[in-house]
Enzyme design. Structure first.
Site, mmCIF file in Angstrom:
data_model
loop_
_atom_site.group_PDB
_atom_site.id
_atom_site.type_symbol
_atom_site.label_atom_id
_atom_site.label_comp_id
_atom_site.label_asym_id
_atom_site.label_seq_id
_atom_site.Cartn_x
_atom_site.Cartn_y
_atom_site.Cartn_z
ATOM 1 N N SER A 55 -10.983 -0.252 3.420
ATOM 2 C CA SER A 55 -10.203 -0.394 4.654
ATOM 3 C C SER A 55 -9.618 0.951 5.053
ATOM 4 C CB SER A 55 -9.068 -1.394 4.449
ATOM 5 O OG SER A 55 -9.611 -2.673 4.313
ATOM 6 N N GLU A 98 -4.830 4.060 5.871
ATOM 7 C CA GLU A 98 -4.659 3.736 4.450
ATOM 8 C C GLU A 98 -5.316 4.845 3.630
ATOM 9 O OE1 GLU A 98 -5.368 -0.381 3.232
ATOM 10 O OE2 GLU A 98 -6.502 0.378 1.526
ATOM 11 N N ARG A 145 0.823 -1.230 0.000
ATOM 12 C CA ARG A 145 0.000 0.000 0.000
ATOM 13 C C ARG A 145 0.858 1.283 0.000
ATOM 14 N NH1 ARG A 145 -2.126 -3.347 -1.381
ATOM 15 N NH2 ARG A 145 -3.869 -4.525 -0.566
HETATM 16 C C1 LIG Z 1 -15.915 -0.644 -0.941
HETATM 17 C C2 LIG Z 1 -14.452 -0.357 -1.140
HETATM 18 C C3 LIG Z 1 -13.551 -1.392 -1.261
HETATM 19 C C4 LIG Z 1 -12.186 -1.136 -1.456
HETATM 20 N N1 LIG Z 1 -11.333 -2.198 -1.576
HETATM 21 C C5 LIG Z 1 -10.019 -1.972 -1.754
HETATM 22 C C6 LIG Z 1 -9.107 -3.072 -1.900
HETATM 23 O O1 LIG Z 1 -9.469 -4.233 -1.876
HETATM 24 N N2 LIG Z 1 -7.792 -2.787 -2.057
HETATM 25 C C7 LIG Z 1 -7.332 -1.504 -2.118
HETATM 26 O O2 LIG Z 1 -6.118 -1.320 -2.294
HETATM 27 N N3 LIG Z 1 -8.164 -0.455 -1.983
HETATM 28 C C8 LIG Z 1 -9.499 -0.656 -1.812
HETATM 29 N N4 LIG Z 1 -10.354 0.413 -1.681
HETATM 30 C C9 LIG Z 1 -9.819 1.787 -1.668
HETATM 31 C C10 LIG Z 1 -9.804 2.516 -3.036
HETATM 32 O O3 LIG Z 1 -10.865 2.082 -3.870
HETATM 33 C C11 LIG Z 1 -8.493 2.303 -3.766
HETATM 34 O O4 LIG Z 1 -7.421 2.829 -3.017
HETATM 35 C C12 LIG Z 1 -8.479 2.979 -5.143
HETATM 36 O O5 LIG Z 1 -7.321 2.589 -5.826
HETATM 37 C C13 LIG Z 1 -8.511 4.506 -5.063
HETATM 38 O O6 LIG Z 1 -8.728 5.028 -6.355
HETATM 39 P P1 LIG Z 1 -9.496 6.404 -6.591
HETATM 40 O O7 LIG Z 1 -9.495 6.677 -8.045
HETATM 41 O O8 LIG Z 1 -10.819 6.382 -5.932
HETATM 42 O O9 LIG Z 1 -8.515 7.384 -5.837
HETATM 43 P P2 LIG Z 1 -8.891 8.765 -5.129
HETATM 44 O O10 LIG Z 1 -9.546 8.472 -3.812
HETATM 45 O O11 LIG Z 1 -9.621 9.635 -6.074
HETATM 46 O O12 LIG Z 1 -7.440 9.353 -4.870
HETATM 47 C C14 LIG Z 1 -6.552 8.665 -4.012
HETATM 48 C C15 LIG Z 1 -5.163 9.309 -4.124
HETATM 49 O O13 LIG Z 1 -4.661 9.150 -5.450
HETATM 50 C C16 LIG Z 1 -4.344 10.418 -6.010
HETATM 51 N N5 LIG Z 1 -4.614 10.335 -7.452
HETATM 52 C C17 LIG Z 1 -5.665 9.781 -8.084
HETATM 53 N N6 LIG Z 1 -5.504 9.844 -9.419
HETATM 54 C C18 LIG Z 1 -4.338 10.481 -9.633
HETATM 55 C C19 LIG Z 1 -3.607 10.862 -10.806
HETATM 56 N N7 LIG Z 1 -4.050 10.586 -12.043
HETATM 57 N N8 LIG Z 1 -2.421 11.502 -10.665
HETATM 58 C C20 LIG Z 1 -1.945 11.787 -9.420
HETATM 59 N N9 LIG Z 1 -2.587 11.459 -8.265
HETATM 60 C C21 LIG Z 1 -3.760 10.803 -8.386
HETATM 61 C C22 LIG Z 1 -5.229 11.401 -5.269
HETATM 62 O O14 LIG Z 1 -4.698 12.712 -5.325
HETATM 63 C C23 LIG Z 1 -5.172 10.817 -3.872
HETATM 64 O O15 LIG Z 1 -3.938 11.162 -3.282
HETATM 65 C C24 LIG Z 1 -11.730 0.183 -1.506
HETATM 66 C C25 LIG Z 1 -12.636 1.245 -1.383
HETATM 67 C C26 LIG Z 1 -13.989 0.976 -1.201
HETATM 68 C C27 LIG Z 1 -14.961 2.130 -1.099
#
Ligand SMILES: Cc1cc2nc3c(=O)[nH]c(=O)nc-3n(C[C@H](O)[C@H](O)[C@H](O)COP(=O)(O)OP(=O)(O)OC[C@H]3O[C@@H](n4cnc5c(N)ncnc54)[C@H](O)[C@@H]3O)c2cc1C
Length: 302
Positions: A224, A294, A174
């Protein structure tokens, strides 16, 4: 943000800019206060504009994919949130898939099913974009996205476009060095292999069944909340400490998965933040273990 700074953003982005947008409307926690400006860049020169804006004015620019790993303060965020959803192209050549950072992971998986390509199934049910997954090295107990990444193209903090191979980036559980290296992630290539579409679909539906069984997907959350400390599972520690079901306002430690905090109604980000603090203090007192978030906190807390 001053009116003249808002005008600068408005003049450049036109209809692709809005002001005072509530974070509860774009985060999966469904909480958070007003963001000064939100914009929808769609090409490299828009990113270059945002980089220069940051450099010349000191305005903080934050990219957001699906908002599924962030907690935005109830006080809001005085900066620019740039949504990445317009960076959405996916392509493949032989056993390599290339995708832009704003693509949702389930779209990439769907694309792979169509092309009969296997390797990304483990990302099923993670409701984020490729950019968000790369920044925090998203994954499951068995695999992380870094296991399949071949290269990443990004703009660094000096405003330079770079392409780095997987080996040039430090990846841990992570954690991805891209968090420090990249101002903006543009795209990535990933290694896949030829597979059978029916078998891929079967694996995906099994993973989804398992997720529905073990995660409170019926409530808004950010997945998480804490990383697993070395040698432990954060969820198991929280459960053993008897914290399942504990509430702060309308935020609750899920009964189904103790490492999930769910929004059971109109929870505030402060409710969630207080619960996080309470969990951290309890686990520290009981087991002398420090739980590290996380999810990413944006703005001022409390
Ligand atoms: C129901 C549920 C289940 C989940 N299960 C998991 C799991 O099994 N494993 C896991 O690892 N995570 C899990 N997550 C967490 C999350 O979905 C992941 O971390 C996912 O990868 C985040 O992506 P996002 O586009 O929503 O990021 P965001 O929340 O939009 O952004 C997260 C970070 O990434 C940065 N970011 C995003 N895009 C860019 C870009 N293009 N350039 C620079 N920075 C950027 C943002 O600035 C921020 O710092 C879960 C979440 C939920 C709600």
């Amino acid at each position: 943000m001053s009116d003249s700074e808002k005008k600068l953003i408005q003049d450049y982005f036109g209809r692709q800019a809005s002001f005072n947008v509530y974070a509860k409307d774009f985060t999966t926690f469904k909480t958070g206060g007003p963001v000064s400006a939100v914009v929808y860049p769609c090409e490299k020169r828009d990113i270059e504009f945002l980089f220069n804006l940051k450099k010349n004015t000191g305005i903080i620019v934050k990219f957001v994919g699906n908002g599924s790993n962030i907690l935005v303060s109830d006080h809001g965020f005085d900066g620019v949130i740039a949504f990445t959803k317009n960076f959405s192209h996916i392509e493949c050549e032989d056993e390599i898939v290339g995708a832009f950072s704003g693509v949702k992971l389930n779209k990439v998986i769907g694309f792979c099913i169509e092309k009969g390509l296997s390797g990304l199934e483990f990302l099923t049910g993670i409701p984020g974009t490729l950019g968000g997954a790369l920044i925090m090295n998203a994954g499951t107990k068995t695999m992380s996205i870094s296991d399949i990444v071949l290269s990443v193209e990004f703009m660094d903090h000096d405003g330079k476009w770079c392409r780095e191979k997987r080996e040039q980036i430090t990846w841990k559980y992570r954690y991805s060095q891209l968090k420090g290296k990249a101002f903006f992630i543009l795209s990535a290539t990933m290694k896949v292999k030829k597979g059978n579409a029916q078998e891929i679909k079967k694996t995906i539906s099994e993973i989804m069944k398992q997720r529905k069984h073990s995660q409170p997907l019926e409530y808004p959350s950010a997945g998480s909340v804490f990383k697993n400390p070395e040698g432990f599972f954060a969820g198991a520690l929280i459960e053993q400490a008897g914290l399942k079901g504990y509430c702060e306002g309308k935020a609750k430690i899920s009964e189904k998965h103790a490492n999930f905090i769910v929004n059971t109604g109109n929870a505030s980000s402060t409710d969630i933040w207080k619960l996080m603090r309470y969990i951290q203090q309890t686990i520290k007192n009981k087991y002398n273990i420090t739980l590290e978030p996380e999810i990413e906190l944006i703005g001022r807390f409390p």
